[in-house]
Motif scaffolding. Structure first.
Motif, PDB file in Angstrom:
ATOM      1  N   THR A  63      37.897  24.528  44.904  1.00 48.30           N
ATOM      2  CA  THR A  63      38.527  24.036  43.771  1.00 48.30           C
ATOM      3  C   THR A  63      39.252  25.366  43.018  1.00 48.30           C
ATOM      4  OG1 THR A  63      36.422  24.407  42.295  1.00 48.30           O
ATOM      5  CG2 THR A  63      36.996  22.296  43.315  1.00 48.30           C
ATOM      6  N   PRO A  64      40.377  25.814  43.535  1.00 51.70           N
ATOM      7  CA  PRO A  64      40.875  26.925  42.997  1.00 51.70           C
ATOM      8  C   PRO A  64      41.184  26.850  41.597  1.00 51.70           C
ATOM      9  CG  PRO A  64      42.102  26.239  45.047  1.00 51.70           C
ATOM     10  CD  PRO A  64      41.233  25.238  44.756  1.00 51.70           C
ATOM     11  N   GLY A  65      40.907  27.911  40.931  1.00 50.08           N
ATOM     12  CA  GLY A  65      40.963  28.216  39.558  1.00 50.08           C
ATOM     13  C   GLY A  65      39.948  27.487  38.683  1.00 50.08           C
ATOM     14  N   LYS A  66      39.111  26.730  39.572  1.00 52.96           N
ATOM     15  CA  LYS A  66      38.029  25.940  38.474  1.00 52.96           C
ATOM     16  C   LYS A  66      36.799  26.022  39.183  1.00 52.96           C
ATOM     17  CE  LYS A  66      37.459  21.264  36.920  1.00 52.96           C
ATOM     18  NZ  LYS A  66      37.480  21.669  35.555  1.00 52.96           N
ATOM     19  N   LEU A  80      41.122  32.839  26.350  1.00 48.74           N
ATOM     20  CA  LEU A  80      41.499  34.166  26.917  1.00 48.74           C
ATOM     21  C   LEU A  80      42.862  34.003  27.265  1.00 48.74           C
ATOM     22  CD1 LEU A  80      38.382  35.411  28.959  1.00 48.74           C
ATOM     23  CD2 LEU A  80      39.285  36.569  27.106  1.00 48.74           C
ATOM     24  N   LEU A  81      43.373  32.841  27.870  1.00 51.52           N
ATOM     25  CA  LEU A  81      44.689  32.655  28.470  1.00 51.52           C
ATOM     26  C   LEU A  81      45.571  32.432  27.103  1.00 51.52           C
ATOM     27  CD1 LEU A  81      44.256  30.595  31.399  1.00 51.52           C
ATOM     28  CD2 LEU A  81      45.011  32.606  31.338  1.00 51.52           C
ATOM     29  N   TRP A  82      45.057  32.102  25.961  1.00 48.36           N
ATOM     30  CA  TRP A  82      45.705  31.706  24.746  1.00 48.36           C
ATOM     31  C   TRP A  82      46.151  32.959  23.903  1.00 48.36           C
ATOM     32  CZ3 TRP A  82      43.555  32.659  19.944  1.00 48.36           C
ATOM     33  CH2 TRP A  82      44.137  32.247  18.848  1.00 48.36           C
ATOM     34  N   ALA A  83      45.263  33.861  23.870  1.00 46.74           N
ATOM     35  CA  ALA A  83      45.201  34.828  23.011  1.00 46.74           C
ATOM     36  C   ALA A  83      46.296  35.937  23.468  1.00 46.74           C
ATOM     37  CB  ALA A  83      43.849  35.684  22.831  1.00 46.74           C
ATOM     38  N   LEU A 109      35.665  35.076  37.203  1.00 51.59           N
ATOM     39  CA  LEU A 109      36.287  34.932  38.319  1.00 51.59           C
ATOM     40  C   LEU A 109      37.394  33.797  38.707  1.00 51.59           C
ATOM     41  CD1 LEU A 109      35.524  36.574  41.069  1.00 51.59           C
ATOM     42  CD2 LEU A 109      34.207  34.604  41.678  1.00 51.59           C
ATOM     43  N   PRO A 110      37.676  32.889  38.263  1.00 51.53           N
ATOM     44  CA  PRO A 110      38.578  31.650  38.400  1.00 51.53           C
ATOM     45  C   PRO A 110      39.820  32.413  38.060  1.00 51.53           C
ATOM     46  CG  PRO A 110      36.667  30.665  37.594  1.00 51.53           C
ATOM     47  CD  PRO A 110      36.159  32.157  37.418  1.00 51.53           C
ATOM     48  N   MET A 111      39.685  33.213  36.955  1.00 50.81           N
ATOM     49  CA  MET A 111      41.031  33.791  36.487  1.00 50.81           C
ATOM     50  C   MET A 111      41.731  34.810  37.489  1.00 50.81           C
ATOM     51  SD  MET A 111      40.156  34.345  32.645  1.00 50.81           S
ATOM     52  CE  MET A 111      41.660  34.909  32.172  1.00 50.81           C
ATOM     53  N   VAL A 112      41.182  35.153  38.773  1.00 49.99           N
ATOM     54  CA  VAL A 112      41.903  35.995  39.512  1.00 49.99           C
ATOM     55  C   VAL A 112      42.015  35.416  40.997  1.00 49.99           C
ATOM     56  CG1 VAL A 112      41.125  38.179  38.459  1.00 49.99           C
ATOM     57  CG2 VAL A 112      39.640  37.155  40.510  1.00 49.99           C
ATOM     58  N   ARG A 131      45.272  35.363  38.589  1.00 49.61           N
ATOM     59  CA  ARG A 131      45.932  33.986  38.854  1.00 49.61           C
ATOM     60  C   ARG A 131      46.780  33.679  37.748  1.00 49.61           C
ATOM     61  NH1 ARG A 131      43.802  30.033  41.857  1.00 49.61           N
ATOM     62  NH2 ARG A 131      41.808  31.021  42.365  1.00 49.61           N
ATOM     63  N   TYR A 132      46.935  34.100  36.613  1.00 48.02           N
ATOM     64  CA  TYR A 132      47.819  33.771  35.479  1.00 48.02           C
ATOM     65  C   TYR A 132      48.608  35.128  35.244  1.00 48.02           C
ATOM     66  CZ  TYR A 132      44.360  29.930  35.565  1.00 48.02           C
ATOM     67  OH  TYR A 132      43.550  29.135  36.044  1.00 48.02           O
ATOM     68  N   ASP A 133      49.653  34.848  34.559  1.00 48.64           N
ATOM     69  CA  ASP A 133      50.327  35.894  33.896  1.00 48.64           C
ATOM     70  C   ASP A 133      49.747  36.585  32.717  1.00 48.64           C
ATOM     71  OD1 ASP A 133      52.461  37.626  33.294  1.00 48.64           O
ATOM     72  OD2 ASP A 133      53.912  36.234  32.539  1.00 48.64           O
TER      73      ASP A 133
END
Length: 548
Positions: A63-66, A80-83, A109-112, A131-133
């Motif tokens: 389940t990539p990213g989850k 964390l993605l919002w800030a 870990l799902p963030m990479v 995984r995210y910008d």
């Protein structure tokens, strides 16, 4: 700007470190365009359900990213993605982060992505791409520890965040002596440090924290020896038998730890603390090498304080001023009252009327504050009274010269309204002489004007003598001491009465052939009253302290 505060302390908002994080945030709000343009979210880790990572790597493959664990971590990742800025706040636990916060960090870990990547910052060997910008996002790490200094104790934390954020890609505020932020008795010191943290936040939001503020953040709240004695005493356990001690004894040991041995007057002093509400008595022996607490085998005390311990704690916490409590006779002092007059010097923060400025090497650089000086007040008058009776014209010119030159020494001393007033009055008397006023009239008038200045100040908030005697009693802090003010109000009135009466016999003496001796004759009375003043300044407060 969107700011996320992650409070990783198991104590939640009662955390010492959280105070620093809030201060930093306050500074950011003041440094920016205003709080209305900052969106702030908080995560209290101790209130969340975040389970340990299972190491199944499902978030990479199945389940990539989850994450497969259904708990509060998903909302944390979204925040964390919002800030734009993440402020990580936590105490040092076993040289790294608290366990619950480590779980949160592991669960990122799902963030990479699972793929291998080479690092370019020299940290470790290899990493995983995000995984995210995450470009443009900033990190601040705020932490306190229980050691006397943060220096050399944050290797594990620095290594962790170097790997997480990249070396040099985050801002750190590490503070030793963190437990002091919950101790009311030293709140003056901790408030001063928090002001530096606010300044750091203000500068951070404008670009970067200055070197001056960085040095201030590195200062020690107390010297190592003092802090470690306070820390050891705080546990309430005897070092030898490990037996549990009473709260009063613990409190007395902590008070003794604040003793500044540089205040040693050349003789041993024995401070006896009798806590009237619990019937416990201890002695603090103040010596050349430090303070020792005695629970038995007492010595003859030099100063004894009889007080409820609840009151003394309140005084130590700044909830009530000690001088005010003494005036209300809420506690009593027996023996040598001199120790009470020098309390801040013996047990204070060590500022000694000085402003704390920049710091170097963890120590404080202190800038001396200007002090008032009675000589500035008296100089023009003494010149007038000495010279005018001998030669009115020449005496007037000499006094005017003294009035003109006196401001040249103002830059070295704190000025008062009476310094300016005395210059105007003395100059006025001199101009009167030059204008034809007889010496026999001008000199008594000068004494009368001087006496009016003294007596008139008694009706103000602060009597004249208080402005000049405060230097020996804690500086301007003494002006908030009701006992100090009352003592000086009495003395100021006595001096005022003396100089209001002096014109009577001065006029008579000036009418005789010995008129030129008027200044010398009139100097006898101030000398006698000066000796009385020195005695009264110690006798009267001691009388009040004994319950008189």
């Amino acid at each position: 700007m969107k700011v996320l505060v992650i409070n990783g302390s198991p104590k939640g908002k009662a955390s010492n470190t959280y105070q620093l994080a809030c201060a930093f945030l306050e500074g950011m709000e003041k440094g920016g365009a205003g709080a209305e343009e900052m969106q702030v979210e908080e995560i209290q880790v101790n209130c969340l359900d975040i389970k340990p990572c299972l190491g199944c790597f499902g978030c990479w493959g199945k389940t990539p990213g989850k994450c497969c664990i259904q708990d509060d971590m998903e909302s944390v990742i979204q925040k964390l993605l919002w800030a734009d800025v993440a402020i990580w706040s936590f105490p040092l636990y076993y040289y790294t982060v608290p366990g619950a916060l480590k779980n949160l960090i592991d669960r990122q870990l799902p963030m990479v992505l699972p793929f291998m990547a080479e690092r370019t910052d020299g940290v470790g060997n290899g990493s995983h791409p995000p995984r995210y910008d995450m470009s443009g996002k900033k990190t601040v790490v705020v932490s306190t520890c229980g050691f006397y200094t943060a220096e050399g104790n944050y290797d594990g934390v620095r290594s962790l965040f170097d790997h997480m954020c990249g070396k040099g890609q985050y801002t750190a505020v590490f503070c030793g002596q963190g437990e002091l932020f919950r101790v009311p008795e030293v709140s003056a010191r901790t408030r001063a440090y928090l002001s530096h943290v606010r300044e750091a936040g203000r500068e951070y939001v404008k670009g970067s924290i200055s070197d001056k503020t960085q040095k201030a953040l590195g200062q020690l709240l107390y010297p190592r020896e003092v802090f470690e004695r306070m820390a050891d005493a705080s546990w309430g356990i005897g070092k030898e038998g490990m037996e549990k001690e009473s709260g009063a004894l613990t409190f007395t040991r902590q008070m003794a730890a604040l003793y500044r041995k540089e205040s040693y007057p050349g003789r041993e002093r024995v401070l006896e603390m009798y806590y009237t509400d619990i019937g416990e008595c201890y002695q603090v022996v103040l010596g050349k090498e430090g303070a020792t607490v005695l629970c038995h085998d007492f010595k003859t005390f030099t100063t004894r304080i009889e007080t409820p311990i609840t009151l003394w704690r309140s005084i130590g916490a700044g909830e009530i001023r000690g001088e005010e409590a003494l005036m209300k006779q809420l506690y009593k002092v027996k023996g040598d009252f001199g120790l009470m007059l020098e309390w801040d010097k013996c047990f204070g923060s060590g500022d000694d009327h000085r402003e704390i400025g920049a710091v170097e090497g963890g120590g404080q650089i202190q800038k001396p504050c200007k002090k008032t000086h009675m000589g500035i007040l008296l100089a023009p008058w003494i010149v007038f009274w000495a010279a005018a009776p001998a030669d009115g014209y020449l005496g007037a010119l000499i006094c005017l010269a003294a009035c003109a030159l006196t401001p040249l020494v103002f830059y070295r001393h704190q000025k008062t309204v009476y310094d300016y007033l005395t210059g105007a009055l003395a100059a006025g008397c001199s101009i009167g002489l030059l204008g034809g006023v007889p010496v026999r009239l001008a000199v008594p008038v000068s004494y009368f004007a001087f006496g009016c200045m003294w007596a008139g100040s008694c009706f103000g908030k602060i009597p004249l003598t208080a402005w000049y005697s405060m230097n020996g009693y804690g500086g301007e802090k003494a002006l908030e001491n009701p006992l100090f003010i009352k003592t000086n109000r009495i003395l100021t009135l006595m001096w005022g009465i003396l100089y209001l009466l002096m014109p009577v016999w001065t006029y008579g003496v000036m009418g005789t052939g010995a008129g030129y001796l008027a200044g010398a004759v009139n100097s006898v009375f101030p000398i006698l009253l000066g000796a009385f003043t020195a005695w009264f300044q110690r006798w009267y407060p001691a009388k009040v302290a004994r319950g008189g």
